[in-house]
Design a protein around this motif. Structure first.
Motif, PDB file in Angstrom:
ATOM      1  N   LEU A   1       0.847  -1.187   0.000  1.00  0.00           N
ATOM      2  CA  LEU A   1       0.000   0.000   0.000  1.00  0.00           C
ATOM      3  C   LEU A   1       0.886   1.241   0.000  1.00  0.00           C
ATOM      4  O   LEU A   1       1.878   1.310   0.757  1.00  0.00           O
ATOM      5  N   ARG A   2       0.556   2.207  -0.791  1.00  0.00           N
ATOM      6  CA  ARG A   2       1.338   3.431  -0.847  1.00  0.00           C
ATOM      7  C   ARG A   2       0.884   4.386   0.250  1.00  0.00           C
ATOM      8  O   ARG A   2      -0.300   4.623   0.432  1.00  0.00           O
ATOM      9  N   TRP A   3       1.857   4.948   0.990  1.00  0.00           N
ATOM     10  CA  TRP A   3       1.557   6.000   1.964  1.00  0.00           C
ATOM     11  C   TRP A   3       1.807   7.368   1.337  1.00  0.00           C
ATOM     12  O   TRP A   3       0.947   8.224   1.302  1.00  0.00           O
ATOM     13  N   ASP A   4       3.016   7.586   0.824  1.00  0.00           N
ATOM     14  CA  ASP A   4       3.311   8.808   0.080  1.00  0.00           C
ATOM     15  C   ASP A   4       4.266   8.446  -1.052  1.00  0.00           C
ATOM     16  O   ASP A   4       4.459   7.266  -1.356  1.00  0.00           O
ATOM     17  N   GLU A   5       4.850   9.440  -1.691  1.00  0.00           N
ATOM     18  CA  GLU A   5       5.674   9.176  -2.869  1.00  0.00           C
ATOM     19  C   GLU A   5       6.891   8.316  -2.562  1.00  0.00           C
ATOM     20  O   GLU A   5       7.408   7.626  -3.432  1.00  0.00           O
ATOM     21  N   ARG A   6       7.386   8.346  -1.340  1.00  0.00           N
ATOM     22  CA  ARG A   6       8.598   7.599  -1.000  1.00  0.00           C
ATOM     23  C   ARG A   6       8.338   6.455  -0.025  1.00  0.00           C
ATOM     24  O   ARG A   6       9.230   5.655   0.232  1.00  0.00           O
ATOM     25  N   SER A   7       7.154   6.381   0.526  1.00  0.00           N
ATOM     26  CA  SER A   7       6.895   5.403   1.589  1.00  0.00           C
ATOM     27  C   SER A   7       5.731   4.491   1.206  1.00  0.00           C
ATOM     28  O   SER A   7       4.769   4.926   0.586  1.00  0.00           O
ATOM     29  N   ARG A   8       5.853   3.248   1.632  1.00  0.00           N
ATOM     30  CA  ARG A   8       4.777   2.291   1.420  1.00  0.00           C
ATOM     31  C   ARG A   8       4.690   1.360   2.623  1.00  0.00           C
ATOM     32  O   ARG A   8       5.629   1.246   3.423  1.00  0.00           O
ATOM     33  N   LEU A   9       3.559   0.698   2.733  1.00  0.00           N
ATOM     34  CA  LEU A   9       3.379  -0.347   3.732  1.00  0.00           C
ATOM     35  C   LEU A   9       3.438  -1.693   3.037  1.00  0.00           C
ATOM     36  O   LEU A   9       2.871  -1.875   1.955  1.00  0.00           O
ATOM     37  N   ILE A  10       4.108  -2.636   3.675  1.00  0.00           N
ATOM     38  CA  ILE A  10       4.115  -4.016   3.207  1.00  0.00           C
ATOM     39  C   ILE A  10       3.515  -4.866   4.315  1.00  0.00           C
ATOM     40  O   ILE A  10       4.000  -4.865   5.448  1.00  0.00           O
ATOM     41  N   VAL A  11       2.440  -5.571   4.001  1.00  0.00           N
ATOM     42  CA  VAL A  11       1.659  -6.302   4.990  1.00  0.00           C
ATOM     43  C   VAL A  11       1.796  -7.794   4.715  1.00  0.00           C
ATOM     44  O   VAL A  11       1.390  -8.288   3.656  1.00  0.00           O
ATOM     45  N   GLY A  12       2.371  -8.525   5.661  1.00  0.00           N
ATOM     46  CA  GLY A  12       2.506  -9.969   5.503  1.00  0.00           C
ATOM     47  C   GLY A  12       1.148 -10.651   5.458  1.00  0.00           C
ATOM     48  O   GLY A  12       0.202 -10.214   6.125  1.00  0.00           O
ATOM     49  N   ARG A  13       1.056 -11.729   4.698  1.00  0.00           N
ATOM     50  CA  ARG A  13      -0.217 -12.439   4.560  1.00  0.00           C
ATOM     51  C   ARG A  13      -0.248 -13.764   5.298  1.00  0.00           C
ATOM     52  O   ARG A  13      -1.312 -14.351   5.469  1.00  0.00           O
ATOM     53  N   ARG A  14       0.896 -14.256   5.692  1.00  0.00           N
ATOM     54  CA  ARG A  14       0.947 -15.520   6.437  1.00  0.00           C
ATOM     55  C   ARG A  14       2.257 -15.553   7.213  1.00  0.00           C
ATOM     56  O   ARG A  14       3.134 -14.709   7.021  1.00  0.00           O
ATOM     57  N   GLU A  15       2.394 -16.549   8.056  1.00  0.00           N
ATOM     58  CA  GLU A  15       3.529 -16.580   8.986  1.00  0.00           C
ATOM     59  C   GLU A  15       4.870 -16.591   8.260  1.00  0.00           C
ATOM     60  O   GLU A  15       5.812 -15.898   8.667  1.00  0.00           O
ATOM     61  N   GLU A  16       4.964 -17.358   7.186  1.00  0.00           N
ATOM     62  CA  GLU A  16       6.228 -17.420   6.452  1.00  0.00           C
ATOM     63  C   GLU A  16       6.604 -16.050   5.899  1.00  0.00           C
ATOM     64  O   GLU A  16       7.771 -15.641   5.951  1.00  0.00           O
ATOM     65  N   GLU A  17       5.625 -15.324   5.357  1.00  0.00           N
ATOM     66  CA  GLU A  17       5.909 -13.979   4.850  1.00  0.00           C
ATOM     67  C   GLU A  17       6.323 -13.039   5.974  1.00  0.00           C
ATOM     68  O   GLU A  17       7.202 -12.188   5.786  1.00  0.00           O
ATOM     69  N   ASN A  18       5.695 -13.174   7.136  1.00  0.00           N
ATOM     70  CA  ASN A  18       6.087 -12.342   8.278  1.00  0.00           C
ATOM     71  C   ASN A  18       7.552 -12.540   8.617  1.00  0.00           C
ATOM     72  O   ASN A  18       8.288 -11.573   8.862  1.00  0.00           O
ATOM     73  N   ARG A  19       7.992 -13.792   8.639  1.00  0.00           N
ATOM     74  CA  ARG A  19       9.401 -14.072   8.949  1.00  0.00           C
ATOM     75  C   ARG A  19      10.323 -13.484   7.893  1.00  0.00           C
ATOM     76  O   ARG A  19      11.370 -12.900   8.203  1.00  0.00           O
ATOM     77  N   ARG A  20       9.952 -13.632   6.626  1.00  0.00           N
ATOM     78  CA  ARG A  20      10.808 -13.129   5.551  1.00  0.00           C
ATOM     79  C   ARG A  20      10.870 -11.607   5.545  1.00  0.00           C
ATOM     80  O   ARG A  20      11.916 -11.021   5.283  1.00  0.00           O
ATOM     81  N   LEU A  21       9.741 -10.962   5.829  1.00  0.00           N
ATOM     82  CA  LEU A  21       9.743  -9.503   5.856  1.00  0.00           C
ATOM     83  C   LEU A  21      10.683  -8.974   6.930  1.00  0.00           C
ATOM     84  O   LEU A  21      11.379  -7.971   6.726  1.00  0.00           O
ATOM     85  N   GLU A  22      10.720  -9.621   8.068  1.00  0.00           N
ATOM     86  CA  GLU A  22      11.647  -9.182   9.109  1.00  0.00           C
ATOM     87  C   GLU A  22      13.095  -9.304   8.636  1.00  0.00           C
ATOM     88  O   GLU A  22      13.917  -8.413   8.877  1.00  0.00           O
TER      89      GLU A  22
END
Length: 328
Positions: free
Chosen positions: A228-249
């Motif tokens: 999700l875009r917050w502004d021109e330089r910033s975005r949110l990345i939201v994990g969808r499952r436990e494996e993605e949560n671990r990888r995002l960290e």
């Protein structure tokens, strides 16, 4: 003498590059594989194929060098952000630079004339060879008898009469060859390039418009979660499952904010970019609650850390209309 001849091949891990290798091996030619690693395509399938073929495989990481090709392809893109002609030429160029050190006579690939309308028509195959700088050294064993004779064929390093005349999108003859060569667990026709995927290409294009020189970790994260875009330089990345949560960290860059909902199962949310304002943190916290298991309307404590410090705030889930226009 044929047993002394060595060829260096682009091995994607698909069936076609395996068949091209077998056609050359049948002539007593020693085959060495060359594969590439990047956030857009990986070597895993090529490694499995090399094991089946019994060949040595060199894997080369190319992310930073590849970005110039990706951003400014001379021959443009396919349907999405796939610069196939420039990409194949780049790979042949890298392989060509290794020919001398590998004591190889020529290069090859599993390309089939007419199999892909953008990158494997007659003009595109010629463009790939010329752009690579190694046009005289490239053999395409599966379609060679339909193409102009190459220098390795004229020199007798490879017997043209034993090469093939495959053309078009049908896979029937490839499957027959796979049976003949006793290739079980037959892979697909390609190595799985994410640049051909519409959703991934949309995220990549959005990132490059705002971050011209992204870190490799930023490219890897395009495969994960909701963006999700917050502004021109910033975005949110939201994990969808436990494996993605671990990888995002693991893929979090220094200074980026991680948010977690306390008390309910939910996603890891990364707030990227430089805006860590109260407004940005509040929105990120409400998004985290929105995608958690917290009951709608329930206010939750959301912990956050940016590597330098930590804190918490209380937030309820954002409304769905707050997400409109922000999804990437």
């Amino acid at each position: 003498m044929k047993g002394r001849i060595r060829a260096l091949g682009l091995i994607s891990g698909g069936l076609d590059s395996m068949l091209a290798s077998r056609v050359l091996q049948e002539q007593g030619i020693e085959v060495i594989g060359y594969a590439f690693a990047s956030p857009f395509f990986g070597p895993q399938a090529a490694i499995r194929s090399a094991g089946t073929l019994g060949i040595r495989l060199e894997v080369v990481e190319i992310t930073r060098a590849y970005m110039d090709i990706l951003k400014h392809p001379r021959y443009g893109y396919g349907k999405n952000m796939n610069p196939c002609v420039d990409c194949h030429a780049f790979m042949f160029r890298l392989a060509g630079q290794r020919m001398v050190s590998e004591n190889a006579r020529f290069l090859f690939s599993g390309e089939v004339l007419g199999q892909r309308p953008f990158s494997q028509n007659r003009g595109a195959l010629r463009a790939v060879a010329n752009l690579s700088g190694y046009a005289k050294h490239i053999v395409r064993p599966l379609s060679a008898r339909l193409l102009d004779e190459t220098e390795p064929e004229r020199q007798g390093w490879v017997d043209r009469s034993l090469l093939l005349d495959l053309e078009g999108r049908s896979r029937r003859r490839q499957m027959e060859l796979a049976d003949r060569f006793k290739l079980s667990d037959v892979p697909g026709s390609a190595g799985g390039c994410l640049l051909t995927d519409a959703n991934f290409s949309r995220r990549l294009r959005d990132l490059l418009e705002r971050v011209p020189d992204p870190e490799p970790l930023e490219l890897e994260r395009l495969k994960l979660g909701r963006h999700l875009r917050w502004d021109e330089r910033s975005r949110l990345i939201v994990g969808r499952r436990e494996e993605e949560n671990r990888r995002l960290e693991k893929l979090r860059l220094p200074g980026e904010v991680r948010l977690d909902v306390e008390g309910f199962p939910g996603p890891v949310v990364l707030l990227t970019g430089s805006d860590h304002s109260p407004e940005a943190l509040s929105f990120a916290a409400r998004v985290a609650v929105r995608y958690s298991d917290a009951p709608r309307g329930h206010s939750c404590r959301v912990a956050y850390t940016d590597g330098a410090g930590s804190g918490a705030l209380v937030a309820a889930a954002c409304a769905d209309d707050e997400l409109r226009g922000r999804m990437i």
